[in-house]
Design a protein around this motif. Sequence first.
Motif, mmCIF file in Angstrom:
data_model
loop_
_atom_site.group_PDB
_atom_site.id
_atom_site.type_symbol
_atom_site.label_atom_id
_atom_site.label_comp_id
_atom_site.label_asym_id
_atom_site.label_seq_id
_atom_site.Cartn_x
_atom_site.Cartn_y
_atom_site.Cartn_z
ATOM 1 N N ASP A 33 45.445 12.767 -54.383
ATOM 2 C CA ASP A 33 43.937 13.031 -55.147
ATOM 3 C C ASP A 33 43.827 14.529 -55.388
ATOM 4 O OD1 ASP A 33 43.850 13.663 -52.318
ATOM 5 O OD2 ASP A 33 41.824 12.992 -52.173
ATOM 6 N N GLY A 34 44.870 15.278 -55.050
ATOM 7 C CA GLY A 34 44.920 16.676 -55.135
ATOM 8 C C GLY A 34 44.014 17.448 -54.153
ATOM 9 N N HIS A 35 43.750 16.887 -53.204
ATOM 10 C CA HIS A 35 43.147 17.511 -51.886
ATOM 11 C C HIS A 35 44.357 18.277 -51.413
ATOM 12 C CE1 HIS A 35 40.533 18.121 -48.681
ATOM 13 N NE2 HIS A 35 41.731 17.889 -47.876
ATOM 14 N N VAL A 36 44.071 19.609 -51.137
ATOM 15 C CA VAL A 36 45.150 20.514 -50.249
ATOM 16 C C VAL A 36 44.703 20.750 -48.999
ATOM 17 C CG1 VAL A 36 46.053 22.885 -50.534
ATOM 18 C CG2 VAL A 36 45.562 21.424 -52.700
ATOM 19 N N SER A 45 53.500 11.461 -45.090
ATOM 20 C CA SER A 45 54.707 11.003 -45.949
ATOM 21 C C SER A 45 54.011 10.736 -47.478
ATOM 22 C CB SER A 45 55.238 9.801 -45.409
ATOM 23 O OG SER A 45 54.283 8.735 -45.202
ATOM 24 N N ASP A 46 52.900 10.589 -47.626
ATOM 25 C CA ASP A 46 52.322 10.590 -48.822
ATOM 26 C C ASP A 46 51.686 11.780 -49.524
ATOM 27 O OD1 ASP A 46 50.195 10.683 -47.013
ATOM 28 O OD2 ASP A 46 48.698 9.438 -48.055
ATOM 29 N N GLN A 47 52.267 12.815 -48.889
ATOM 30 C CA GLN A 47 51.707 13.815 -49.498
ATOM 31 C C GLN A 47 52.692 14.843 -49.893
ATOM 32 O OE1 GLN A 47 49.386 15.643 -45.991
ATOM 33 N NE2 GLN A 47 47.613 15.289 -46.986
ATOM 34 N N ALA A 48 52.545 15.774 -51.001
ATOM 35 C CA ALA A 48 53.682 16.669 -51.351
ATOM 36 C C ALA A 48 53.717 17.784 -50.504
ATOM 37 C CB ALA A 48 53.646 17.249 -52.954
ATOM 38 N N GLN A 49 54.917 18.319 -50.149
ATOM 39 C CA GLN A 49 54.772 19.221 -49.073
ATOM 40 C C GLN A 49 55.604 20.500 -49.591
ATOM 41 O OE1 GLN A 49 55.893 18.430 -45.020
ATOM 42 N NE2 GLN A 49 57.583 19.758 -45.008
ATOM 43 N N HIS A 50 54.805 21.757 -49.528
ATOM 44 C CA HIS A 50 55.435 22.967 -49.793
ATOM 45 C C HIS A 50 55.609 24.009 -48.583
ATOM 46 C CE1 HIS A 50 55.442 21.659 -53.974
ATOM 47 N NE2 HIS A 50 54.431 21.425 -53.705
ATOM 48 N N LEU A 51 56.434 24.729 -48.554
ATOM 49 C CA LEU A 51 56.584 25.605 -47.501
ATOM 50 C C LEU A 51 55.852 26.963 -47.873
ATOM 51 C CD1 LEU A 51 57.391 26.431 -44.529
ATOM 52 C CD2 LEU A 51 59.666 27.229 -45.244
ATOM 53 N N GLN A 52 54.681 27.514 -47.381
ATOM 54 C CA GLN A 52 54.097 28.944 -47.723
ATOM 55 C C GLN A 52 54.799 29.892 -47.059
ATOM 56 O OE1 GLN A 52 51.917 27.326 -50.271
ATOM 57 N NE2 GLN A 52 51.096 29.230 -49.725
ATOM 58 N N ASP A 53 54.775 31.003 -47.648
ATOM 59 C CA ASP A 53 55.225 32.451 -47.491
ATOM 60 C C ASP A 53 54.282 33.048 -46.545
ATOM 61 O OD1 ASP A 53 56.611 34.535 -46.883
ATOM 62 O OD2 ASP A 53 56.535 35.459 -48.790
ATOM 63 N N THR A 54 54.278 33.463 -45.426
ATOM 64 C CA THR A 54 53.056 34.040 -44.619
ATOM 65 C C THR A 54 53.474 35.155 -43.989
ATOM 66 O OG1 THR A 54 54.015 32.745 -42.589
ATOM 67 C CG2 THR A 54 52.219 31.622 -43.831
ATOM 68 N N ARG A 55 54.443 36.130 -44.713
ATOM 69 C CA ARG A 55 54.725 37.161 -44.082
ATOM 70 C C ARG A 55 53.666 38.381 -44.404
ATOM 71 N NH1 ARG A 55 59.453 38.947 -47.589
ATOM 72 N NH2 ARG A 55 58.589 37.207 -48.783
ATOM 73 N N ASN A 56 53.510 38.937 -43.179
ATOM 74 C CA ASN A 56 52.228 39.995 -43.025
ATOM 75 C C ASN A 56 52.883 41.202 -42.950
ATOM 76 O OD1 ASN A 56 49.915 41.367 -43.416
ATOM 77 N ND2 ASN A 56 48.992 40.221 -41.456
ATOM 78 N N PRO A 57 53.471 42.135 -43.920
ATOM 79 C CA PRO A 57 54.062 43.253 -43.549
ATOM 80 C C PRO A 57 53.189 44.473 -42.823
ATOM 81 C CG PRO A 57 53.537 43.272 -45.939
ATOM 82 C CD PRO A 57 52.994 42.057 -45.134
ATOM 83 N N THR A 58 53.820 45.220 -42.049
ATOM 84 C CA THR A 58 52.758 46.251 -41.347
ATOM 85 C C THR A 58 52.496 47.280 -42.400
ATOM 86 O OG1 THR A 58 54.427 45.921 -39.287
ATOM 87 C CG2 THR A 58 53.018 48.192 -39.279
ATOM 88 N N PRO A 59 51.187 47.683 -42.328
ATOM 89 C CA PRO A 59 50.774 48.699 -43.203
ATOM 90 C C PRO A 59 51.614 49.948 -43.237
ATOM 91 C CG PRO A 59 48.799 47.841 -41.992
ATOM 92 C CD PRO A 59 50.276 47.085 -41.370
ATOM 93 N N SER A 60 51.795 50.512 -44.375
ATOM 94 C CA SER A 60 52.804 51.816 -44.390
ATOM 95 C C SER A 60 53.948 51.724 -43.802
ATOM 96 C CB SER A 60 51.853 53.137 -43.863
ATOM 97 O OG SER A 60 51.667 52.614 -42.507
ATOM 98 N N SER A 61 54.768 50.285 -43.722
ATOM 99 C CA SER A 61 55.953 50.340 -43.507
ATOM 100 C C SER A 61 56.877 50.448 -44.507
ATOM 101 C CB SER A 61 56.315 48.816 -43.152
ATOM 102 O OG SER A 61 56.158 48.026 -44.195
ATOM 103 N N GLY A 62 56.538 50.861 -45.751
ATOM 104 C CA GLY A 62 57.374 51.154 -46.992
ATOM 105 C C GLY A 62 57.900 50.089 -47.468
#
Length: 164
Positions: A33-36, A45-62
């Motif tokens: 039904d489009g519900h995320v 099993s009845d849902q489409a699965q996508h792996l999310q990128d959750t990287r959170n880089p350290t500020p001013s790490s370059g």
Amino acid sequence: MRGKHVAALLAAALLYPVEDSSATSVFRCTGADGHVTFTRHGCASDQAQHLQDTRNPTPSSGKTFPLANPDRHAMPSPTSAGELVIVGQQDDGCGNLLTSSEKRQAIIRKEVRSGMSRADVENSLGKPDRVTASNGQQRYHYKEKRKGGSSRQVSFDEAGCVKK
């Protein structure tokens, strides 16, 4: 002497930043039904699965990190959306007759309006001089402090809301 070197090496190893140590696996599950839904435990099993990128880089790490691409995921227009669903609306117990700003204005003006709770009335007028109850309904009685002043009475229903 050798023990001091080992301790220094262990301390340095603990302080060395590990690459993407804050990353975790988060799955984006999309139903038929489009519900995320976002979860760390995988999708049904009845849902489409996508792996999310959750990287959170350290500020001013370059390190550069690509920002979101707004053209990649086009949002549907509001007219194509179905029913409007409000998530997380707080129920004040009095039927949400007044918005929070209306309650705030009434309290500032020392007014009592339908849809206010006992706490709202006490915030507006203070503690009552007398409280009476009959048939499961309470009344707050207020007397004017100056001589010859009038009295005021506020009635509440069974739920503790100002009666209309």
